[in-house]
Design a protein around this motif. Structure first.
Motif, short mmCIF file in Angstrom:
data_model
loop_
_atom_site.label_atom_id
_atom_site.label_comp_id
_atom_site.label_asym_id
_atom_site.label_seq_id
_atom_site.Cartn_x
_atom_site.Cartn_y
_atom_site.Cartn_z
N TRP A 270 -4.78 -11.63 107.45
CA TRP A 270 -3.91 -10.80 108.27
C TRP A 270 -4.72 -10.08 109.35
O TRP A 270 -5.73 -9.42 109.05
N HIS A 271 -4.28 -10.20 110.57
CA HIS A 271 -4.99 -9.59 111.70
C HIS A 271 -3.97 -8.90 112.61
O HIS A 271 -2.94 -9.48 112.95
N ALA A 272 -4.29 -7.66 112.98
CA ALA A 272 -3.38 -6.87 113.80
C ALA A 272 -4.17 -6.16 114.90
O ALA A 272 -5.33 -5.80 114.70
N ASP A 273 -3.53 -5.99 116.03
CA ASP A 273 -4.12 -5.17 117.08
C ASP A 273 -3.01 -4.58 117.93
O ASP A 273 -1.89 -5.11 118.00
N SER A 274 -3.33 -3.46 118.57
CA SER A 274 -2.35 -2.77 119.42
C SER A 274 -3.12 -1.95 120.43
O SER A 274 -4.20 -1.43 120.12
N ALA A 275 -2.57 -1.83 121.63
CA ALA A 275 -3.29 -1.09 122.66
C ALA A 275 -2.35 -0.65 123.77
O ALA A 275 -1.36 -1.32 124.09
N LEU A 276 -2.71 0.48 124.35
CA LEU A 276 -2.16 0.94 125.62
C LEU A 276 -3.29 0.76 126.63
O LEU A 276 -4.36 1.35 126.48
N VAL A 277 -3.08 -0.09 127.62
CA VAL A 277 -4.10 -0.39 128.62
C VAL A 277 -3.70 0.30 129.91
O VAL A 277 -2.59 0.09 130.43
N TRP A 278 -4.60 1.14 130.44
CA TRP A 278 -4.24 2.00 131.57
C TRP A 278 -5.36 1.97 132.61
O TRP A 278 -6.44 2.49 132.39
N GLY A 279 -5.10 1.33 133.73
CA GLY A 279 -6.11 1.23 134.78
C GLY A 279 -5.48 1.06 136.14
O GLY A 279 -4.26 1.16 136.30
N VAL A 286 0.58 -3.47 124.41
CA VAL A 286 0.63 -4.77 123.74
C VAL A 286 0.38 -4.56 122.25
O VAL A 286 -0.43 -3.73 121.85
N ALA A 287 1.12 -5.29 121.42
CA ALA A 287 0.95 -5.23 119.98
C ALA A 287 1.07 -6.64 119.42
O ALA A 287 1.92 -7.42 119.86
N ALA A 288 0.22 -6.96 118.44
CA ALA A 288 0.25 -8.30 117.86
C ALA A 288 -0.04 -8.24 116.37
O ALA A 288 -0.87 -7.45 115.91
N LEU A 289 0.66 -9.07 115.60
CA LEU A 289 0.46 -9.23 114.17
C LEU A 289 0.38 -10.72 113.88
O LEU A 289 1.26 -11.48 114.31
N VAL A 290 -0.66 -11.14 113.17
CA VAL A 290 -0.87 -12.57 112.90
C VAL A 290 -1.32 -12.76 111.46
O VAL A 290 -2.15 -12.00 110.95
N LYS A 291 -0.77 -13.78 110.82
CA LYS A 291 -1.25 -14.21 109.51
C LYS A 291 -1.74 -15.64 109.65
O LYS A 291 -0.94 -16.59 109.74
N ASP A 292 -3.06 -15.80 109.69
CA ASP A 292 -3.65 -17.13 109.87
C ASP A 292 -5.15 -17.02 109.62
O ASP A 292 -5.76 -15.98 109.89
#
Length: 319
Positions: A270-279, A286-292
């Protein structure tokens, strides 16, 4: 919960409601200055617990569906093993939203620590938790380097798992809503303690939907996570990520000038990431959830894929 079949999933992806709330205020002219991104948190119209659904953009949705297909992730998405959500905040008063499996509850490892952060600042606002140096340090450790010990101490400080999840369920944020797919859930201390309080939908201990994770960041960015001051406190904890992998690794190559507010999670497949990118030229969630078994690489590859959806480019490619 029975997973949606491929045909139904594609129909849902392509026919979501479009538009934003009519009462939103015009975006500040400062926001339009590409050379100088405005300071966060912003001040825009409030997002209620379902308003991201009203911000679904058909063009963005179609592009996201296409990039998932072209990247070879269709089967993962069809089997509920991949979820991704994106909010375009280039015009913050008129956010554009798209998601694949946006309301699928998935195991999210350490990502739901943002729910503990929310519960903590909510209690600070009500005078129930003192923002002592020790508390501030643990909040930063919990988010920036994903310290399990700090997360467990914070759970105990705010009154335990039930207290955390009560906060997540309550309006106006309602970051866990059983009637609308669930959301952020913290059902176990981040320790050897075996006691669990699984979420009511999927029976998971640490879970999330990309829809609610995207809402969390959007509310923080627009000053509506409890109050503008508490939103700023949340953003501070999310800033200066201490783990160089997944989204952060990709962004270091693609947009080194951007500020990244971020929380990730990993455990086994299980791998997850999330971010607010401000530039200067990148303003999105962006948010992502993956099972692989290759989830780390898939999440890293999702970042440039999402930027393609948003029409962003770079002279360098993420390695």
């Amino acid at each position: 919960m029975i997973r949606r079949c491929v045909a139904a999933a594609l129909l849902a992806l392509l026919t979501g409601p479009v538009g934003v709330q009519a009462q939103e205020r015009p975006v500040s002219t400062e926001v339009e200055d590409a050379a100088s991104p405005p300071t966060l948190p912003l001040t825009t119209a409030p997002l209620n617990r379902r308003s991201l659904d009203q911000c679904v953009d058909s063009t963005l949705q179609s592009r996201l569906h296409r990039v998932v297909s072209e990247s070879g992730w269709t089967d993962l998405a069809a089997h509920g093993a991949l979820a991704v959500g994106v909010v375009d905040l280039s015009a913050p008063a008129h956010p554009r939203y798209a998601a694949v499996n946006g309301k699928e509850m998935m195991y999210a490892a350490s990502l739901p620590k943002i729910g503990i952060l929310y519960a903590a600042v909510r209690q600070m606002e009500r005078g129930r938790l003192s923002p002592s140096p020790e508390v501030q340090q643990d909040l930063q450790k919990m988010i920036r380097v994903s310290s399990n010990a700090a997360a467990t101490r914070m759970i105990d400080r705010v009154g335990g798992l039930q207290s955390v999840n009560r906060s997540l369920k309550r309006s106006p944020a309602a970051l866990y809503d059983r009637d609308h797919g669930g959301g952020l859930w913290v059902g176990k201390r981040f320790s050897s303690d075996s006691q669990r309080q699984p979420d009511p939908i999927e029976g998971l201990s640490h879970a999330a939907t990309v829809h609610q994770v995207a809402r969390f960041y959007t509310l923080a960015a627009t000053g509506q996570l409890v109050t503008p001051e508490r939103s700023a406190q949340v953003l501070d904890a999310l800033s200066n990520p201490g783990l160089d992998h997944k989204f952060v690794h990709a962004l270091q190559h693609r947009a080194p000038e951007a500020t990244v507010y971020r929380k990730s999670g990993s455990w086994r497949r299980w791998h997850a990431d999330s971010a607010l990118v401000w530039g200067p030229d990148r303003r999105y969630v962006v948010a992502a959830l993956v099972k692989d078994k290759n989830g780390e690489q898939i999440v890293r590859a999702l970042l440039p894929a999402v930027e393609t959806v948003l029409g962003l480019s770079t002279s360098e490619s993420a390695s």
